[in-house]
Design a protein around this motif. Sequence first.
Motif, PDB file in Angstrom:
ATOM      1  N   THR A  33       3.988  -2.810   1.939  1.00  0.00           N
ATOM      2  CA  THR A  33       3.531  -2.001   3.059  1.00  0.00           C
ATOM      3  C   THR A  33       4.789  -1.659   3.832  1.00  0.00           C
ATOM      4  OG1 THR A  33       1.309  -2.859   3.311  1.00  0.00           O
ATOM      5  CG2 THR A  33       1.895  -1.747   5.108  1.00  0.00           C
TER       6      THR A  33
ATOM      7  N   VAL B 276       0.027  -1.887  -0.779  1.00  0.00           N
ATOM      8  CA  VAL B 276       0.110  -1.143   0.419  1.00  0.00           C
ATOM      9  C   VAL B 276      -1.169  -1.096   1.284  1.00  0.00           C
ATOM     10  CG1 VAL B 276       0.893   1.033   1.557  1.00  0.00           C
ATOM     11  CG2 VAL B 276       1.735   0.348  -0.694  1.00  0.00           C
ATOM     12  N   ASP B 277      -0.993  -2.058   2.537  1.00  0.00           N
ATOM     13  CA  ASP B 277      -2.216  -1.550   3.517  1.00  0.00           C
ATOM     14  C   ASP B 277      -2.428  -0.573   4.053  1.00  0.00           C
ATOM     15  OD1 ASP B 277      -2.650  -4.717   3.321  1.00  0.00           O
ATOM     16  OD2 ASP B 277      -1.415  -5.414   4.502  1.00  0.00           O
TER      17      ASP B 277
ATOM     18  N   ASP C  57      -2.215  -5.572   0.587  1.00  0.00           N
ATOM     19  CA  ASP C  57      -0.986  -6.013   0.419  1.00  0.00           C
ATOM     20  C   ASP C  57      -0.749  -7.545   0.717  1.00  0.00           C
ATOM     21  OD1 ASP C  57       1.834  -6.720   0.574  1.00  0.00           O
ATOM     22  OD2 ASP C  57       2.418  -5.043   1.906  1.00  0.00           O
TER      23      ASP C  57
END
Length: 179
Positions: free
Chosen positions: A58, A24-25, A52
């Motif tokens: 994300t 997850v960015d 990510d």
Amino acid sequence: MKADDIWKISTGKGVIVAVIDSGVDRIPELEGQVLPGKDFATSGYSGDERTDYDKHGTTMAAVIAGSGKHPSGDGSFGLAPGAKILPIRVPHEGGRGTSWTEAIRYAADSDARVINISMGSSTEDPARREAVEYALSKGKLIFCCRRKLWEFDPSGQLSRCDAWRGGCWSRKCRRRRDR
């Protein structure tokens, strides 16, 4: 999905959702929504669970818990903007290997009430099934991807549906291929 109606009942506040995916960015819509997580994609991938490698994780996290925050003023909202995301990054190995099993067990032992596994595999894996059963025994609600959801007979009638398989809810099956 009628999000406005959903938000009248709940925004997900107080709920942690484990997202087992590609990472997850850091994006504005998820600022303050993402908890420290775990990286199981340690070989051949740079970064950690907040990196990510293909943007899928994300996207899933934003669909779940996007807050609407964005410098442009038009950020996206998730279905549960009050929820927190526990990012768990796994390698893209088609669901095979120990990392997915370890990730599911990690999520099961966490404070997450919901586990989202949007990456899918069409191969059966007894260890992964056991990990899902373990998570269910801990009271977790699991949403997952299934690559082969249904089969149809020659007339177009549904002959087999795998929407609920191994404890994971994926999506409704349709009665006919053309609907």
